[in-house]
Design a protein around this motif. Structure first.
Motif, PDB file in Angstrom:
ATOM      1  N   GLN A  30      11.598  -0.954 -15.451  1.00 25.99           N
ATOM      2  CA  GLN A  30      10.276  -1.576 -15.570  1.00 25.99           C
ATOM      3  C   GLN A  30      10.012  -2.501 -14.373  1.00 25.99           C
ATOM      4  OE1 GLN A  30      11.055  -3.348 -19.411  1.00 25.99           O
ATOM      5  NE2 GLN A  30       9.655  -1.929 -20.453  1.00 25.99           N
ATOM      6  N   LEU A  31      11.038  -3.214 -13.940  1.00 23.63           N
ATOM      7  CA  LEU A  31      10.891  -4.092 -12.782  1.00 23.63           C
ATOM      8  C   LEU A  31      10.573  -3.270 -11.532  1.00 23.63           C
ATOM      9  CD1 LEU A  31      11.057  -6.945 -11.558  1.00 23.63           C
ATOM     10  CD2 LEU A  31      13.510  -6.554 -11.236  1.00 23.63           C
ATOM     11  N   VAL A  32      11.295  -2.180 -11.331  1.00 22.93           N
ATOM     12  CA  VAL A  32      11.036  -1.299 -10.186  1.00 22.93           C
ATOM     13  C   VAL A  32       9.600  -0.793 -10.225  1.00 22.93           C
ATOM     14  CG1 VAL A  32      11.621   0.923  -9.122  1.00 22.93           C
ATOM     15  CG2 VAL A  32      13.448  -0.606  -9.895  1.00 22.93           C
ATOM     16  N   ALA A  33       9.149  -0.373 -11.414  1.00 14.89           N
ATOM     17  CA  ALA A  33       7.781   0.139 -11.560  1.00 14.89           C
ATOM     18  C   ALA A  33       6.755  -0.937 -11.216  1.00 14.89           C
ATOM     19  CB  ALA A  33       7.563   0.658 -12.977  1.00 14.89           C
ATOM     20  N   GLN A  34       6.980  -2.155 -11.668  1.00 19.40           N
ATOM     21  CA  GLN A  34       6.028  -3.233 -11.374  1.00 19.40           C
ATOM     22  C   GLN A  34       6.021  -3.600  -9.890  1.00 19.40           C
ATOM     23  OE1 GLN A  34       5.463  -6.681 -13.652  1.00 19.40           O
ATOM     24  NE2 GLN A  34       5.321  -5.590 -15.588  1.00 19.40           N
ATOM     25  N   VAL A  35       7.191  -3.600  -9.272  1.00 20.42           N
ATOM     26  CA  VAL A  35       7.258  -3.898  -7.836  1.00 20.42           C
ATOM     27  C   VAL A  35       6.479  -2.834  -7.056  1.00 20.42           C
ATOM     28  CG1 VAL A  35       8.791  -4.030  -5.830  1.00 20.42           C
ATOM     29  CG2 VAL A  35       9.406  -5.206  -7.941  1.00 20.42           C
ATOM     30  N   LYS A  36       6.696  -1.578  -7.400  1.00 22.28           N
ATOM     31  CA  LYS A  36       5.987  -0.491  -6.700  1.00 22.28           C
ATOM     32  C   LYS A  36       4.485  -0.560  -6.959  1.00 22.28           C
ATOM     33  CE  LYS A  36       9.776   2.770  -6.312  1.00 22.28           C
ATOM     34  NZ  LYS A  36      10.331   4.078  -6.682  1.00 22.28           N
ATOM     35  N   GLU A  37       4.114  -0.830  -8.184  1.00 24.07           N
ATOM     36  CA  GLU A  37       2.698  -0.906  -8.541  1.00 24.07           C
ATOM     37  C   GLU A  37       1.997  -2.085  -7.866  1.00 24.07           C
ATOM     38  OE1 GLU A  37       0.272  -1.863 -12.570  1.00 24.07           O
ATOM     39  OE2 GLU A  37       1.765  -0.260 -12.733  1.00 24.07           O
ATOM     40  N   SER A  38       2.711  -3.171  -7.670  1.00 24.34           N
ATOM     41  CA  SER A  38       2.107  -4.367  -7.070  1.00 24.34           C
ATOM     42  C   SER A  38       1.724  -4.160  -5.608  1.00 24.34           C
ATOM     43  CB  SER A  38       3.064  -5.556  -7.182  1.00 24.34           C
ATOM     44  OG  SER A  38       4.144  -5.398  -6.274  1.00 24.34           O
ATOM     45  N   GLY A  39       2.431  -3.262  -4.924  1.00 25.06           N
ATOM     46  CA  GLY A  39       2.149  -3.029  -3.512  1.00 25.06           C
ATOM     47  C   GLY A  39       2.649  -4.127  -2.597  1.00 25.06           C
ATOM     48  N   ILE A  40       3.479  -5.021  -3.115  1.00 22.88           N
ATOM     49  CA  ILE A  40       4.012  -6.129  -2.315  1.00 22.88           C
ATOM     50  C   ILE A  40       4.933  -5.628  -1.206  1.00 22.88           C
ATOM     51  CG2 ILE A  40       5.567  -8.117  -2.407  1.00 22.88           C
ATOM     52  CD1 ILE A  40       4.403  -8.790  -5.118  1.00 22.88           C
ATOM     53  N   LEU A  41       5.687  -4.573  -1.512  1.00 19.14           N
ATOM     54  CA  LEU A  41       6.643  -4.041  -0.538  1.00 19.14           C
ATOM     55  C   LEU A  41       6.146  -2.724   0.048  1.00 19.14           C
ATOM     56  CD1 LEU A  41      10.039  -4.604  -2.390  1.00 19.14           C
ATOM     57  CD2 LEU A  41       8.818  -6.149  -0.875  1.00 19.14           C
ATOM     58  N   LYS A  42       6.403  -2.549   1.339  1.00 14.12           N
ATOM     59  CA  LYS A  42       6.122  -1.278   1.995  1.00 14.12           C
ATOM     60  C   LYS A  42       7.338  -0.379   1.777  1.00 14.12           C
ATOM     61  CE  LYS A  42       3.841  -3.704   5.765  1.00 14.12           C
ATOM     62  NZ  LYS A  42       3.941  -4.031   7.189  1.00 14.12           N
ATOM     63  N   ASN A  43       7.158   0.764   1.173  1.00 16.86           N
ATOM     64  CA  ASN A  43       8.236   1.739   0.960  1.00 16.86           C
ATOM     65  C   ASN A  43       9.496   1.127   0.340  1.00 16.86           C
ATOM     66  OD1 ASN A  43       6.599   3.730   2.226  1.00 16.86           O
ATOM     67  ND2 ASN A  43       7.277   2.959   4.210  1.00 16.86           N
ATOM     68  N   PRO A  44       9.387   0.558  -0.870  1.00 17.50           N
ATOM     69  CA  PRO A  44      10.586  -0.039  -1.495  1.00 17.50           C
ATOM     70  C   PRO A  44      11.635   1.022  -1.823  1.00 17.50           C
ATOM     71  CG  PRO A  44       8.771   0.060  -3.058  1.00 17.50           C
ATOM     72  CD  PRO A  44       8.221   0.504  -1.742  1.00 17.50           C
ATOM     73  N   GLU A  45      12.884   0.665  -1.632  1.00 15.69           N
ATOM     74  CA  GLU A  45      14.005   1.543  -1.956  1.00 15.69           C
ATOM     75  C   GLU A  45      14.854   0.888  -3.031  1.00 15.69           C
ATOM     76  OE1 GLU A  45      16.280   2.647   1.471  1.00 15.69           O
ATOM     77  OE2 GLU A  45      14.479   2.961   2.696  1.00 15.69           O
ATOM     78  N   THR A  46      15.420   1.713  -3.904  1.00 21.23           N
ATOM     79  CA  THR A  46      16.311   1.223  -4.951  1.00 21.23           C
ATOM     80  C   THR A  46      17.733   1.615  -4.576  1.00 21.23           C
ATOM     81  OG1 THR A  46      14.554   1.585  -6.541  1.00 21.23           O
ATOM     82  CG2 THR A  46      16.742   1.224  -7.432  1.00 21.23           C
ATOM     83  N   VAL A  47      18.605   0.600  -4.430  1.00 21.06           N
ATOM     84  CA  VAL A  47      19.986   0.842  -4.034  1.00 21.06           C
ATOM     85  C   VAL A  47      20.900  -0.035  -4.885  1.00 21.06           C
ATOM     86  CG1 VAL A  47      21.636   0.751  -2.116  1.00 21.06           C
ATOM     87  CG2 VAL A  47      19.232   1.265  -1.661  1.00 21.06           C
TER      88      VAL A  47
END
Length: 184
Positions: A52-69
């Protein structure tokens, strides 16, 4: 003679009591100074799970091309403006750098159950009124806020600027569960 000795002892005691060597200030409003580099770091409580956190970060548009590692979300942030009005300041009461420059940096969001920690590092400032970013890549945050010879923050940064930047970043990275209200 006795009075002179007593006076010198009292005076020496007062001097020792009032003299406090100053320590370099290496932490201020969630900004930290380590090895000559400034970074912002804050822990937020959350009811979100990692997905859910990943989804919110991506939806917010705060990061350019966020990666999950490995339980982390990593990405370059977009440019932000310091929200001095939201922090309770007027443009007349703050340094012009806060109005003149956008800022961005590398964001690392680390998740643990019930909380996540956001770190912003390699912070860059870009002048809003010139196109120097394409030429020089902006300015490092350390240029503005770091006293290199003393390994501490500049005095003026520890006042309203650090508070305003902290307010801005705290507001941007405080992700809350989204409640769906289908009862309209």
């Amino acid at each position: 003679m006795k009075n002179t000795i007593k006076f010198l002892i009292v005076l020496g005691g007062l001097f020792i009591g009032f003299y406090q060597p100053t320590q370099a200030q290496t932490q201020c409003h969630n900004f930290y100074l380590k090895n000559g580099k400034i970074f912002w770091q804050k822990v937020f409580p959350t009811k979100l799970n990692f997905e859910q956190l990943v989804a919110q970060v991506k939806e917010s548009g705060i990061l350019k091309n966020p990666e999950t590692v490995q339980g982390k979300i990593i990405g370059q942030s977009k440019f932000f403006d310091a929200d001095y009005k939201g922090a309770g300041y007027s443009s007349a009461s703050i340094p012009t750098q806060l109005i003149r420059f956008h800022f961005n940096g590398l964001v690392i969001i680390e998740y643990k159950k019930g909380k996540y920690r956001v770190t912003l590092k390699n912070i860059r400032l870009v002048d809003k009124f010139t196109n120097l970013y394409s030429v020089i890549g902006g300015y490092s945050f350390e240029t503005m806020a770091y006293k290199s010879r003393k390994n501490e923050f500049r005095g003026w940064f520890t006042k309203s600027p650090s508070e305003i930047y902290d307010y801005t970043l705290s507001k941007l990275f405080n992700f809350k569960p989204v409640s769906l209200n289908n009862n309209w």
